[in-house]
Design a protein around this motif. Structure first.
Motif, PDB file in Angstrom:
ATOM      1  N   MET A 140       0.858  -1.184   0.000  1.00 24.38           N
ATOM      2  CA  MET A 140       0.000   0.000   0.000  1.00 24.38           C
ATOM      3  C   MET A 140       0.894   1.233   0.000  1.00 24.38           C
ATOM      4  O   MET A 140       1.501   1.574   1.012  1.00 24.38           O
ATOM      5  N   GLY A 141       0.988   1.854  -1.141  1.00 18.25           N
ATOM      6  CA  GLY A 141       1.818   3.044  -1.269  1.00 18.25           C
ATOM      7  C   GLY A 141       1.309   3.860  -2.426  1.00 18.25           C
ATOM      8  O   GLY A 141       0.143   4.246  -2.480  1.00 18.25           O
ATOM      9  N   THR A 142       2.187   4.105  -3.403  1.00 20.52           N
ATOM     10  CA  THR A 142       1.771   4.801  -4.621  1.00 20.52           C
ATOM     11  C   THR A 142       0.702   3.996  -5.342  1.00 20.52           C
ATOM     12  O   THR A 142      -0.221   4.540  -5.943  1.00 20.52           O
ATOM     13  N   GLY A 143       0.826   2.680  -5.284  1.00 21.63           N
ATOM     14  CA  GLY A 143      -0.184   1.776  -5.809  1.00 21.63           C
ATOM     15  C   GLY A 143      -0.593   0.801  -4.723  1.00 21.63           C
ATOM     16  O   GLY A 143      -0.142   0.883  -3.583  1.00 21.63           O
ATOM     17  N   VAL A 144      -1.460  -0.129  -5.080  1.00 20.42           N
ATOM     18  CA  VAL A 144      -1.881  -1.174  -4.153  1.00 20.42           C
ATOM     19  C   VAL A 144      -1.736  -2.522  -4.851  1.00 20.42           C
ATOM     20  O   VAL A 144      -2.313  -2.733  -5.928  1.00 20.42           O
ATOM     21  N   GLY A 145      -0.970  -3.408  -4.257  1.00 17.05           N
ATOM     22  CA  GLY A 145      -0.767  -4.729  -4.829  1.00 17.05           C
ATOM     23  C   GLY A 145      -0.721  -5.775  -3.742  1.00 17.05           C
ATOM     24  O   GLY A 145      -0.825  -5.470  -2.551  1.00 17.05           O
ATOM     25  N   GLY A 146      -0.541  -7.016  -4.152  1.00 15.50           N
ATOM     26  CA  GLY A 146      -0.496  -8.086  -3.170  1.00 15.50           C
ATOM     27  C   GLY A 146       0.144  -9.332  -3.736  1.00 15.50           C
ATOM     28  O   GLY A 146       0.273  -9.494  -4.958  1.00 15.50           O
ATOM     29  N   GLY A 147       0.552 -10.219  -2.835  1.00 15.37           N
ATOM     30  CA  GLY A 147       1.144 -11.482  -3.237  1.00 15.37           C
ATOM     31  C   GLY A 147       0.762 -12.576  -2.261  1.00 15.37           C
ATOM     32  O   GLY A 147       0.583 -12.327  -1.067  1.00 15.37           O
ATOM     33  N   ILE A 148       0.635 -13.788  -2.782  1.00 11.44           N
ATOM     34  CA  ILE A 148       0.235 -14.946  -1.980  1.00 11.44           C
ATOM     35  C   ILE A 148       1.403 -15.913  -1.874  1.00 11.44           C
ATOM     36  O   ILE A 148       2.011 -16.268  -2.893  1.00 11.44           O
ATOM     37  N   VAL A 149       1.707 -16.336  -0.656  1.00  8.93           N
ATOM     38  CA  VAL A 149       2.741 -17.336  -0.424  1.00  8.93           C
ATOM     39  C   VAL A 149       2.114 -18.509   0.310  1.00  8.93           C
ATOM     40  O   VAL A 149       1.394 -18.321   1.292  1.00  8.93           O
ATOM     41  N   ILE A 150       2.396 -19.709  -0.181  1.00  2.78           N
ATOM     42  CA  ILE A 150       1.850 -20.931   0.405  1.00  2.78           C
ATOM     43  C   ILE A 150       2.999 -21.870   0.744  1.00  2.78           C
ATOM     44  O   ILE A 150       3.969 -21.982  -0.016  1.00  2.78           O
ATOM     45  N   GLY A 164      -0.592 -18.167 -10.065  1.00  8.70           N
ATOM     46  CA  GLY A 164      -1.875 -18.335 -10.716  1.00  8.70           C
ATOM     47  C   GLY A 164      -1.750 -18.626 -12.197  1.00  8.70           C
ATOM     48  O   GLY A 164      -0.706 -18.405 -12.817  1.00  8.70           O
ATOM     49  N   LEU A 165      -2.827 -19.119 -12.781  1.00  6.89           N
ATOM     50  CA  LEU A 165      -2.854 -19.518 -14.184  1.00  6.89           C
ATOM     51  C   LEU A 165      -2.496 -18.373 -15.112  1.00  6.89           C
ATOM     52  O   LEU A 165      -1.809 -18.551 -16.121  1.00  6.89           O
ATOM     53  N   GLN A 166      -2.967 -17.173 -14.798  1.00  8.48           N
ATOM     54  CA  GLN A 166      -2.742 -16.013 -15.668  1.00  8.48           C
ATOM     55  C   GLN A 166      -1.785 -14.992 -15.052  1.00  8.48           C
ATOM     56  O   GLN A 166      -1.718 -13.847 -15.499  1.00  8.48           O
ATOM     57  N   GLY A 167      -1.096 -15.404 -13.969  1.00  5.31           N
ATOM     58  CA  GLY A 167      -0.178 -14.485 -13.305  1.00  5.31           C
ATOM     59  C   GLY A 167      -0.873 -13.450 -12.460  1.00  5.31           C
ATOM     60  O   GLY A 167      -0.287 -12.419 -12.116  1.00  5.31           O
ATOM     61  N   LEU A 168      -2.125 -13.704 -12.078  1.00  2.00           N
ATOM     62  CA  LEU A 168      -2.931 -12.714 -11.355  1.00  2.00           C
ATOM     63  C   LEU A 168      -3.018 -12.989  -9.861  1.00  2.00           C
ATOM     64  O   LEU A 168      -3.721 -12.272  -9.146  1.00  2.00           O
ATOM     65  N   GLY A 169      -2.329 -14.010  -9.367  1.00  2.00           N
ATOM     66  CA  GLY A 169      -2.432 -14.368  -7.959  1.00  2.00           C
ATOM     67  C   GLY A 169      -2.101 -13.194  -7.045  1.00  2.00           C
ATOM     68  O   GLY A 169      -1.052 -12.579  -7.171  1.00  2.00           O
ATOM     69  N   GLY A 170      -3.004 -12.879  -6.131  1.00  3.96           N
ATOM     70  CA  GLY A 170      -2.771 -11.809  -5.166  1.00  3.96           C
ATOM     71  C   GLY A 170      -3.129 -10.420  -5.639  1.00  3.96           C
ATOM     72  O   GLY A 170      -3.001  -9.460  -4.878  1.00  3.96           O
ATOM     73  N   GLU A 171      -3.600 -10.278  -6.857  1.00  2.00           N
ATOM     74  CA  GLU A 171      -3.846  -8.944  -7.415  1.00  2.00           C
ATOM     75  C   GLU A 171      -5.166  -8.380  -6.911  1.00  2.00           C
ATOM     76  O   GLU A 171      -6.197  -8.469  -7.575  1.00  2.00           O
ATOM     77  N   TRP A 172      -5.135  -7.800  -5.703  1.00  2.28           N
ATOM     78  CA  TRP A 172      -6.375  -7.258  -5.116  1.00  2.28           C
ATOM     79  C   TRP A 172      -6.549  -5.771  -5.408  1.00  2.28           C
ATOM     80  O   TRP A 172      -7.615  -5.211  -5.154  1.00  2.28           O
ATOM     81  N   GLY A 173      -5.519  -5.118  -5.932  1.00  5.20           N
ATOM     82  CA  GLY A 173      -5.568  -3.672  -6.119  1.00  5.20           C
ATOM     83  C   GLY A 173      -6.510  -3.214  -7.206  1.00  5.20           C
ATOM     84  O   GLY A 173      -6.855  -2.036  -7.278  1.00  5.20           O
TER      85      GLY A 173
END
Length: 308
Positions: A140-150, A164-173
């Motif tokens: 959370m800064g200039t933009g908003v992003g996220g990542g998932i670790v399992i 993720g299948l399309q490289g979108l894992g964690g993209e909540w922004g």
């Protein structure tokens, strides 16, 4: 000696690191150079290759593979980069080009994914939740992003990034948070990034007050209790943070959420922000997920790249 090599590609600076083990105390060498993104895609590739060759020359070591943290996402389906704010990268087969130039296996992940991986592996999470199954890293800064670790199951229990299948894992922004909100460059309106990022909150304050202030000034005025609009702006941030993060809690139910980026330093997010989320989760208002401040600072990106 086994070594871990990572490159953190930024719009302005590119940093490289060599680690002798997956630990923040195991840095063999770190080095930063200018990205010079304005010179184009091929030049960016050259800068990264030159940086790796410089690390090799200064250490006498050679990588077996290299991880790259990037300002966008590698799309496995298209085999190309997308959603990069360094726009010359978009549509380019960067992973393949780097592997060809380096003659090495390479791995590429979004910078938020690398942040999450570093904090989950060698940062704050092992200190607090050592046996975690899932960690969500927030930027959370200039933009908003996220990542998932399992954490992997079986004998090999190493944490890994869920791309993720399309490289979108964690993209909540870029999920819609405010119906008919501010237009986003992604084509939608009211995305999380257009509501609770630093620039979005500054824009809100200016629209209501007519005065342009930096985010830290707004926070200071809120804490002093003498600016009604600053209070309104911070309360807006907390309420929408609660709504947005409740979706992550409902879908992932992670053991820990690490809040990075400039706004991650706001203590209220860990208290009142979590309280706001209680109203929206599907768990009788109970939240057992740990909300954690990051430990690695601006090193998380390059460390996470090395761990890929």
């Amino acid at each position: 000696m086994q070594t871990y090599w990572g490159i953190d590609l930024g719009g302005t600076k590119t940093e490289g690191v060599v680690l002798s083990s997956p630990s923040p105390d195991a840095v063999v060498i770190r080095k930063r150079i200018d990205t010079e993104a304005h010179k184009g895609y091929d030049h960016i590739l050259k800068q990264m290759v030159d940086l790796i060759e410089s690390l090799q020359a200064e250490t006498g070591l050679k990588p077996e593979r290299v991880g790259f943290s990037t300002p966008g996402t590698f799309d496995p389906a298209r085999q190309a980069m997308k959603n990069c704010n360094t726009t010359v990268l978009n549509g380019k087969p960067m992973k393949q080009d780097l592997a060809r130039l380096l003659k090495l296996p390479v791995e590429v992940a979004n910078d938020a994914n690398c942040f999450a991986l570093a904090e989950a592996t060698m940062g704050v999470v092992p200190d607090v939740v050592p046996n975690f199954q899932t960690v969500f890293g927030v930027i959370m800064g200039t933009g908003v992003g996220g990542g998932i670790v399992i954490r992997a199951k079986g004998r090999d229990k190493r944490p890994f990034v869920l791309n993720g299948l399309q490289g979108l894992g964690g993209e909540w922004g870029h999920n819609i948070l405010e119906e008919n909100g501010h237009p986003c460059y992604c084509g939608k309106r009211g995305c999380v990034e257009q509501v609770i990022s630093g620039p979005a909150l500054q824009r809100y304050y200016q629209q209501v007050s007519g005065q342009e202030l930096a985010m830290q000034e707004i926070i200071d005025r809120y804490q002093q209790g003498n600016d009604l609009i600053a209070s309104q702006t911070i309360n807006r941030m907390l309420e929408f943070f609660g709504r947005g993060i409740s979706v992550i809690l409902n879908i992932l139910d992670p053991d820990a959420i690490v809040l990075g980026g400039g706004l991650g330093n706001i203590d209220l997010l860990y208290t009142e922000g979590v309280e706001r989320a209680r109203k929206y989760i599907f768990n009788s208002r109970e939240i057992h997920t740990r909300f954690l401040k990051p430990k690695l600072g601006d090193s998380a990106g390059v460390f996470g790249a090395a761990l890929l």
